[in-house]
Design an enzyme around this catalytic site. Sequence first.
Site, PDB file in Angstrom:
ATOM      1  N   ALA A  66      39.207 -42.999 -34.447  1.00 32.27           N
ATOM      2  CA  ALA A  66      40.391 -42.244 -33.494  1.00 32.27           C
ATOM      3  C   ALA A  66      39.769 -41.596 -32.491  1.00 32.27           C
ATOM      4  O   ALA A  66      38.569 -41.082 -32.561  1.00 32.27           O
ATOM      5  CB  ALA A  66      41.310 -41.664 -34.180  1.00 32.27           C
ATOM      6  N   GLY A 111      39.558 -44.202 -37.996  1.00 30.99           N
ATOM      7  CA  GLY A 111      40.658 -45.168 -37.661  1.00 30.99           C
ATOM      8  C   GLY A 111      40.155 -46.641 -37.731  1.00 30.99           C
ATOM      9  O   GLY A 111      40.898 -47.492 -37.677  1.00 30.99           O
ATOM     10  N   GLU A 114      39.933 -47.843 -40.953  1.00 30.23           N
ATOM     11  CA  GLU A 114      41.439 -48.005 -41.524  1.00 30.23           C
ATOM     12  C   GLU A 114      42.039 -49.378 -40.902  1.00 30.23           C
ATOM     13  O   GLU A 114      42.758 -49.983 -41.507  1.00 30.23           O
ATOM     14  CB  GLU A 114      42.255 -46.880 -41.024  1.00 30.23           C
ATOM     15  CG  GLU A 114      41.872 -45.436 -42.023  1.00 30.23           C
ATOM     16  CD  GLU A 114      42.559 -44.316 -41.324  1.00 30.23           C
ATOM     17  OE1 GLU A 114      42.948 -43.513 -41.992  1.00 30.23           O
ATOM     18  OE2 GLU A 114      42.297 -43.974 -40.259  1.00 30.23           O
ATOM     19  N   GLU A 134      36.091 -37.982 -41.236  1.00 23.17           N
ATOM     20  CA  GLU A 134      37.328 -37.052 -40.787  1.00 23.17           C
ATOM     21  C   GLU A 134      36.924 -35.539 -41.259  1.00 23.17           C
ATOM     22  O   GLU A 134      37.380 -34.725 -40.403  1.00 23.17           O
ATOM     23  CB  GLU A 134      38.788 -37.176 -41.357  1.00 23.17           C
ATOM     24  CG  GLU A 134      39.113 -38.405 -40.463  1.00 23.17           C
ATOM     25  CD  GLU A 134      38.737 -39.968 -40.715  1.00 23.17           C
ATOM     26  OE1 GLU A 134      39.441 -40.912 -40.257  1.00 23.17           O
ATOM     27  OE2 GLU A 134      37.972 -40.129 -41.498  1.00 23.17           O
TER      28      GLU A 134
END
Length: 260
Positions: A66, A111, A114, A134
């Site tokens: 992200a 992300g 993911e 993260e």
Amino acid sequence: METKNILFEITDGIALVTVNRPESLNALNSQVLGELECTLYEIEHDSEAQVVIITGAGEKAFVAGADIKEMAAMTAYEGHRFALQGQRVMLFIEKMTKPVIAAVNGYALGGGLELALACDIIYASENARVGFPEVTLGIIPGFGGTQNLSRLIGPNKARELVFSGRMIPAQKALAWGIVNEVFPRAELAGKVMDLAREIAKNGLLGVGYAKNAIVNGLNMVKEDGFRYESSLFGVLFATEDQKEGMGAFVEKRKAVFKGK
């Protein structure tokens, strides 16, 4: 639909979706997630598209995570909303009636991992690296990573990857069961396309129902999953594809499926 950060085309029933922010290693921000969601929604309702491939632009990354620049200034409320947006996209991929293949051609972090985990099958290049960094930023995976990874490889290995924040190479990801296959980078696109074509030859109603049975069955106790599978099995006997597939087998000819 015009998009700034997502490229897609449909050729011979294969929808190729490319996250196109190579200057940012294809990082996912709110705009990219919105464009990706709209693109996938369009593909889901396009009868021409039978199989979906998701990959990243450039030589380095599938999706490197992200967008930290966007996240850095978020409030708790904004962070929550961002996580919900990402989760909505990942759940949509999981619920699509069409199979989705991730072609992980480089870094798949946060992300990005993911996004890959939301797909049905993951093929990776030898230079790929996966992980959840993260915790090194003071947060946790927010687009479903803690849930999907632990269901895929078990909680012990998931905890190790998430708690450490480390990246692991493609071969270790293969050994852990995170990815299905690993190929030399130059061969990845061709191998993914070969798989997509192989799937597209089959009865796509059957493939879609099989995906449905697997995804939803994982959230059921085993006996309920068996009952759910049998109900889908029965419904398919009311389709033209079932008649064509079995008729072709009996008549010793190639089946021509129509998705009906």
